[in-house]
Scaffold this motif. Structure first.
Motif, PDB file in Angstrom:
ATOM      1  N   MET A 115       0.846  -1.194   0.000  1.00 60.76           N
ATOM      2  CA  MET A 115       0.000   0.000   0.000  1.00 60.76           C
ATOM      3  C   MET A 115       0.886   1.251   0.000  1.00 60.76           C
ATOM      4  SD  MET A 115      -2.791  -1.570  -0.238  1.00 60.76           S
ATOM      5  CE  MET A 115      -3.690  -0.084  -0.525  1.00 60.76           C
ATOM      6  N   PRO A 116       0.481   2.289  -0.695  1.00 61.17           N
ATOM      7  CA  PRO A 116       1.302   3.505  -0.751  1.00 61.17           C
ATOM      8  C   PRO A 116       1.310   4.253   0.583  1.00 61.17           C
ATOM      9  CG  PRO A 116      -0.754   3.813  -1.947  1.00 61.17           C
ATOM     10  CD  PRO A 116      -0.714   2.379  -1.516  1.00 61.17           C
ATOM     11  N   SER A 117       2.395   4.931   0.858  1.00 59.25           N
ATOM     12  CA  SER A 117       2.497   5.720   2.091  1.00 59.25           C
ATOM     13  C   SER A 117       2.283   7.201   1.819  1.00 59.25           C
ATOM     14  CB  SER A 117       3.854   5.502   2.754  1.00 59.25           C
ATOM     15  OG  SER A 117       4.886   5.895   1.877  1.00 59.25           O
ATOM     16  N   ASN A 118       2.139   7.575   0.562  1.00 66.63           N
ATOM     17  CA  ASN A 118       1.905   8.967   0.212  1.00 66.63           C
ATOM     18  C   ASN A 118       1.348   9.039  -1.209  1.00 66.63           C
ATOM     19  OD1 ASN A 118       1.800  11.728   0.496  1.00 66.63           O
ATOM     20  ND2 ASN A 118       3.912  11.902   1.221  1.00 66.63           N
ATOM     21  N   ALA A 119       0.923  10.235  -1.591  1.00 66.13           N
ATOM     22  CA  ALA A 119       0.357  10.451  -2.922  1.00 66.13           C
ATOM     23  C   ALA A 119       1.461  10.755  -3.932  1.00 66.13           C
ATOM     24  CB  ALA A 119      -0.636  11.604  -2.873  1.00 66.13           C
ATOM     25  N   GLY A 120       1.174  10.477  -5.184  1.00 62.99           N
ATOM     26  CA  GLY A 120       2.103  10.803  -6.259  1.00 62.99           C
ATOM     27  C   GLY A 120       1.944  12.253  -6.691  1.00 62.99           C
TER      28      GLY A 120
END
Length: 176
Positions: free
Chosen positions: A93-98
């Motif tokens: 799961m991502p830890s931040n936005a792109g």
């Protein structure tokens, strides 16, 4: 004289049947299609009218919480992922936005909003054990395992279907 009328009737009947067959083969119904890969299984589809948004919901295999991917059909008939919702930063799961996206934390959940990830299609493997993949359309959940064999891979795409293709497939909205 009767023979001539009978021949005319047969000729008109053949022409009518040819026209019906041609019409039935023309793809007209815009649909979200789940096409099995490497299989001759039936397609599953959702007819799309006005609402071009849908979601794929599944249970993450590591942290066992729900993940919801939100999509919409673009004006040029591609699929755009515009949001991701999840509850844990665990593996996968991502830890931040792109770039250009927004990361939001609200009510114990994490969201990545303003996503502009565009695909002509995407492949999805229907979970066999925990994933319990569901498609959410028009605020209703439809378990994909009812239409597609668990463990199977499907191509998810937007395309027009003919009457014949719809007849051979499974309309997800009408099958529950």
């Amino acid at each position: 004289m009767k023979k001539c009328k009978f021949l005319k009737f047969i000729m008109y009947l053949v022409i009518f049947l040819i026209l019906i067959t041609i019409f039935a083969a023309i793809p007209l119904q815009e649909s979200l299609v789940f096409q099995p890969l490497h299989s001759t299984a039936k397609i599953a589809y959702i007819p799309i009218k006005d609402d071009s948004r849908f979601k794929i919901k599944y249970t993450h295999s590591i942290h066992l919480t729900d993940v919801i991917e939100s999509y919409k059909i673009t004006s040029d008939y591609k699929i755009q992922q515009y949001e991701l919702e999840y509850q844990d930063f665990a593996i996968g799961m991502p830890s931040n936005a792109g770039e250009g996206e927004r990361f939001v934390q609200k009510n114990g959940k994490y969201y990545i909003k303003n996503m502009k990830r565009i695909f002509p299609f995407f492949n999805l493997r229907i979970g066999q054990v925990r994933a319990n993949h569901r498609v959410i359309f028009d605020q209703r959940e439809y378990p994909l395992s009812l239409y597609i064999k668990p463990g199977s891979a499907v191509k998810v795409e937007f395309r027009k279907l003919s009457i014949i293709q719809r007849w051979k497939g499974v309309n997800i909205l009408e099958s529950i």
